[in-house]
Design a protein around this motif. Structure first.
Motif, PDB file in Angstrom:
ATOM      1  N   VAL A  28       0.887  -1.151   0.053  1.00 22.71           N
ATOM      2  CA  VAL A  28      -0.073   0.090   0.094  1.00 22.71           C
ATOM      3  C   VAL A  28       0.827   1.215  -0.110  1.00 22.71           C
ATOM      4  CG1 VAL A  28      -1.652   1.238   1.207  1.00 22.71           C
ATOM      5  CG2 VAL A  28      -1.763  -1.397   1.327  1.00 22.71           C
ATOM      6  N   CYS A  29       0.781   1.977  -0.857  1.00 18.79           N
ATOM      7  CA  CYS A  29       1.795   3.088  -0.938  1.00 18.79           C
ATOM      8  C   CYS A  29       1.191   4.398  -0.658  1.00 18.79           C
ATOM      9  CB  CYS A  29       2.321   3.176  -2.636  1.00 18.79           C
ATOM     10  SG  CYS A  29       3.091   1.740  -3.271  1.00 18.79           S
ATOM     11  N   CYS A  30       1.942   5.191  -0.178  1.00 18.89           N
ATOM     12  CA  CYS A  30       1.395   6.642   0.204  1.00 18.89           C
ATOM     13  C   CYS A  30       2.500   7.453   0.213  1.00 18.89           C
ATOM     14  CB  CYS A  30       0.828   6.692   1.667  1.00 18.89           C
ATOM     15  SG  CYS A  30       0.167   8.224   2.198  1.00 18.89           S
ATOM     16  N   ALA A  31       2.274   8.893  -0.226  1.00 19.11           N
ATOM     17  CA  ALA A  31       3.304   9.738  -0.645  1.00 19.11           C
ATOM     18  C   ALA A  31       3.168  10.959   0.411  1.00 19.11           C
ATOM     19  CB  ALA A  31       3.549  10.446  -1.712  1.00 19.11           C
ATOM     20  N   ASP A  32       2.453  10.870   1.677  1.00 18.76           N
ATOM     21  CA  ASP A  32       2.227  12.064   2.332  1.00 18.76           C
ATOM     22  C   ASP A  32       2.040  11.467   3.733  1.00 18.76           C
ATOM     23  OD1 ASP A  32       0.680  14.952   2.722  1.00 18.76           O
ATOM     24  OD2 ASP A  32      -0.331  13.512   4.087  1.00 18.76           O
ATOM     25  N   GLY A  33       3.019  12.047   4.654  1.00 18.34           N
ATOM     26  CA  GLY A  33       3.032  11.708   6.191  1.00 18.34           C
ATOM     27  C   GLY A  33       1.773  11.610   6.920  1.00 18.34           C
ATOM     28  N   MET A  34       1.018  12.689   6.849  1.00 16.65           N
ATOM     29  CA  MET A  34      -0.305  12.789   7.529  1.00 16.65           C
ATOM     30  C   MET A  34      -1.136  11.613   7.120  1.00 16.65           C
ATOM     31  SD  MET A  34      -1.850  14.114  10.185  1.00 16.65           S
ATOM     32  CE  MET A  34      -0.814  15.550  10.382  1.00 16.65           C
ATOM     33  N   GLU A  35      -1.368  11.551   5.827  1.00 13.01           N
ATOM     34  CA  GLU A  35      -2.238  10.712   5.370  1.00 13.01           C
ATOM     35  C   GLU A  35      -1.711   9.186   5.544  1.00 13.01           C
ATOM     36  OE1 GLU A  35      -3.612   8.814   0.868  1.00 13.01           O
ATOM     37  OE2 GLU A  35      -2.712  10.645   1.151  1.00 13.01           O
ATOM     38  N   ALA A  36      -0.508   8.935   5.666  1.00 13.02           N
ATOM     39  CA  ALA A  36       0.144   7.766   5.983  1.00 13.02           C
ATOM     40  C   ALA A  36      -0.112   7.249   7.457  1.00 13.02           C
ATOM     41  CB  ALA A  36       1.747   7.620   5.746  1.00 13.02           C
ATOM     42  N   LEU A  37      -0.069   8.380   8.442  1.00 15.23           N
ATOM     43  CA  LEU A  37      -0.249   8.242   9.799  1.00 15.23           C
ATOM     44  C   LEU A  37      -1.828   7.649  10.149  1.00 15.23           C
ATOM     45  CD1 LEU A  37       0.588   8.543  12.812  1.00 15.23           C
ATOM     46  CD2 LEU A  37      -0.282  10.775  12.463  1.00 15.23           C
ATOM     47  N   VAL A  38      -2.636   8.246   9.334  1.00 15.83           N
ATOM     48  CA  VAL A  38      -3.989   7.849   9.617  1.00 15.83           C
ATOM     49  C   VAL A  38      -4.217   6.139   8.812  1.00 15.83           C
ATOM     50  CG1 VAL A  38      -6.476   8.314   8.888  1.00 15.83           C
ATOM     51  CG2 VAL A  38      -4.927  10.198   9.021  1.00 15.83           C
ATOM     52  N   MET A  39      -3.546   6.094   7.739  1.00 19.57           N
ATOM     53  CA  MET A  39      -3.663   4.812   7.301  1.00 19.57           C
ATOM     54  C   MET A  39      -3.191   3.717   8.165  1.00 19.57           C
ATOM     55  SD  MET A  39      -2.816   5.283   3.240  1.00 19.57           S
ATOM     56  CE  MET A  39      -3.011   3.548   2.903  1.00 19.57           C
ATOM     57  N   ALA A  40      -1.868   4.198   8.935  1.00 18.02           N
ATOM     58  CA  ALA A  40      -1.229   3.124   9.859  1.00 18.02           C
ATOM     59  C   ALA A  40      -1.861   2.775  11.130  1.00 18.02           C
ATOM     60  CB  ALA A  40       0.154   3.580  10.075  1.00 18.02           C
ATOM     61  N   ARG A  41      -2.939   3.910  11.376  1.00 23.86           N
ATOM     62  CA  ARG A  41      -3.607   3.980  12.666  1.00 23.86           C
ATOM     63  C   ARG A  41      -4.800   3.089  12.315  1.00 23.86           C
ATOM     64  NH1 ARG A  41      -3.195  10.067  15.116  1.00 23.86           N
ATOM     65  NH2 ARG A  41      -1.251   9.771  16.342  1.00 23.86           N
ATOM     66  N   ARG A  42      -5.444   3.187  11.263  1.00 18.65           N
ATOM     67  CA  ARG A  42      -6.866   2.399  10.827  1.00 18.65           C
ATOM     68  C   ARG A  42      -6.558   0.879  10.166  1.00 18.65           C
ATOM     69  NH1 ARG A  42     -10.067   7.528   8.201  1.00 18.65           N
ATOM     70  NH2 ARG A  42     -10.387   8.807  10.059  1.00 18.65           N
ATOM     71  N   GLN A  43      -5.638   0.774   9.874  1.00 24.75           N
ATOM     72  CA  GLN A  43      -5.282  -0.685   9.014  1.00 24.75           C
ATOM     73  C   GLN A  43      -4.125  -1.229   9.843  1.00 24.75           C
ATOM     74  OE1 GLN A  43      -5.141  -0.610   4.834  1.00 24.75           O
ATOM     75  NE2 GLN A  43      -6.063   1.516   4.523  1.00 24.75           N
ATOM     76  N   ALA A  44      -4.159  -2.662   9.722  1.00 19.71           N
ATOM     77  CA  ALA A  44      -3.417  -3.794  10.296  1.00 19.71           C
ATOM     78  C   ALA A  44      -2.171  -3.716   9.046  1.00 19.71           C
ATOM     79  CB  ALA A  44      -3.929  -4.710  10.783  1.00 19.71           C
ATOM     80  N   PHE A  45      -0.910  -3.557   9.406  1.00 16.65           N
ATOM     81  CA  PHE A  45       0.174  -3.750   8.543  1.00 16.65           C
ATOM     82  C   PHE A  45       1.191  -4.420   9.216  1.00 16.65           C
ATOM     83  CE2 PHE A  45      -1.718   0.146   6.931  1.00 16.65           C
ATOM     84  CZ  PHE A  45      -1.693   0.183   5.607  1.00 16.65           C
ATOM     85  N   ASP A  46       1.741  -5.328   8.479  1.00 16.26           N
ATOM     86  CA  ASP A  46       2.715  -6.442   9.083  1.00 16.26           C
ATOM     87  C   ASP A  46       4.202  -5.686   8.983  1.00 16.26           C
ATOM     88  OD1 ASP A  46       1.531  -8.949   9.019  1.00 16.26           O
ATOM     89  OD2 ASP A  46       0.988  -8.511   7.120  1.00 16.26           O
ATOM     90  N   ALA A  47       4.315  -4.536   8.316  1.00 15.89           N
ATOM     91  CA  ALA A  47       5.580  -3.630   8.482  1.00 15.89           C
ATOM     92  C   ALA A  47       5.227  -2.323   7.753  1.00 15.89           C
ATOM     93  CB  ALA A  47       6.702  -4.569   7.839  1.00 15.89           C
ATOM     94  N   ILE A  48       6.167  -1.400   8.157  1.00 17.88           N
ATOM     95  CA  ILE A  48       6.212  -0.008   7.434  1.00 17.88           C
ATOM     96  C   ILE A  48       7.300   0.306   6.908  1.00 17.88           C
ATOM     97  CG2 ILE A  48       5.665   2.380   8.012  1.00 17.88           C
ATOM     98  CD1 ILE A  48       3.496   1.762   9.836  1.00 17.88           C
ATOM     99  N   ILE A  49       7.485   0.769   5.660  1.00 14.79           N
ATOM    100  CA  ILE A  49       8.859   1.195   4.899  1.00 14.79           C
ATOM    101  C   ILE A  49       8.563   2.783   4.715  1.00 14.79           C
ATOM    102  CG2 ILE A  49      10.286   1.364   3.071  1.00 14.79           C
ATOM    103  CD1 ILE A  49       9.507  -1.530   2.349  1.00 14.79           C
ATOM    104  N   LEU A  50       9.332   3.367   5.645  1.00 16.58           N
ATOM    105  CA  LEU A  50       9.107   5.065   6.025  1.00 16.58           C
ATOM    106  C   LEU A  50      10.274   5.752   5.826  1.00 16.58           C
ATOM    107  CD1 LEU A  50       7.348   7.173   7.400  1.00 16.58           C
ATOM    108  CD2 LEU A  50       8.541   6.493   9.536  1.00 16.58           C
ATOM    109  N   ASP A  51       9.994   6.688   4.689  1.00 15.10           N
ATOM    110  CA  ASP A  51      10.970   7.570   4.461  1.00 15.10           C
ATOM    111  C   ASP A  51      10.794   8.827   5.354  1.00 15.10           C
ATOM    112  OD1 ASP A  51      12.864   9.088   2.837  1.00 15.10           O
ATOM    113  OD2 ASP A  51      11.323  10.132   1.810  1.00 15.10           O
TER     114      ASP A  51
END
Length: 226
Positions: A28-51
């Motif tokens: 799941v790709c995201c280019a915006d920090g705030m949008e990614a924060l919301v996604m990471a809080r609402r969905q279950a991910f096995d890992a996050i690759i973070l720039d």
């Protein structure tokens, strides 16, 4: 595995997608920090690759908010910021690993797989710098993947499971060839010969124990015991 890729460099994001998707990872790709924060809080991910250099919300700020909110998803930070203080800050905030740009895609893949294994409490099978990645089923000599045939793969896996212990030809034959009654002990000898060539350059050595079978050892450790 479901992975959140937070990266505003679209070329790099596309390259990572092409590398990781064939391995069975759902990106799941995201280019915006705030949008990614919301996604990471609402969905279950096995890992996050973070720039770290992201619009609207810096990567370190996003990571801080994730950890403050008790989100424990493993995070691999990838960034062009090479300063040691940035690395230390990221690890102190809660990053699980850190990779500086530019990086080799094979190294990122290896680090990500290690992160996923640690999060599940799994360990690789290894002997010296020869390692089986349980996530992908690929053998590595350090970070270099080995191109093995299915039977070479099965043989090396059997030897790794019994590393440091002798294993008979008959036991290896059963594990490699299964119910194929036509496979002989001589077939194992041929396969061992081929496998030795495949692992040249690693610290692992397949020893022949006459009248017994074979033994996989780490040459570096064996040399210290001499």
């Amino acid at each position: 595995m479901k992975i959140l890729l937070v990266e505003d460099d679209l070329d790099l994001s596309g390259a990572l997608s092409r590398v990781l998707a064939p391995l069975g990872h759902q990106l799941v790709c995201c280019a915006d920090g705030m949008e990614a924060l919301v996604m990471a809080r609402r969905q279950a991910f096995d890992a996050i690759i973070l720039d770290l250099g992201l619009p609207t919300l810096d990567g370190l700020q996003m990571l801080q908010r994730l950890r403050d909110g008790a989100t424990t998803t493993p995070v691999l930070v990838v960034t062009a910021r090479g300063a040691i203080e940035d690395k230390v800050m990221g690890l102190n905030i809660g990053a699980d690993d850190y990779l500086a740009k530019p990086f080799d895609l094979a190294e990122l893949q290896a680090r990500l797989n290690a992160l996923l294994r640690r999060s599940r409490g799994e360990e690789d099978l290894s002997c010296g710098n020869l390692r089986l990645d349980r996530v992908t089923g690929i053998f590595y000599n350090d970070l270099r993947p080995l191109d093995l045939s299915p039977r070479e793969n099965a043989l090396l896996k059997a030897l790794l499971r019994n590393r440091g212990q002798a294993i008979t030809k008959e036991a290896l034959r059963e594990q490699v060839f299964g119910s194929d009654g036509e496979a002989s002990a001589d077939a194992i000898e041929v396969l061992v010969h081929r496998l030795r060539k495949r692992i040249v350059g690693s610290s692992a050595e397949i020893m022949t124990l006459r009248g017994v079978g074979y033994l996989l050892i780490d040459e570096a450790i064996a040399g210290k015991d001499d």
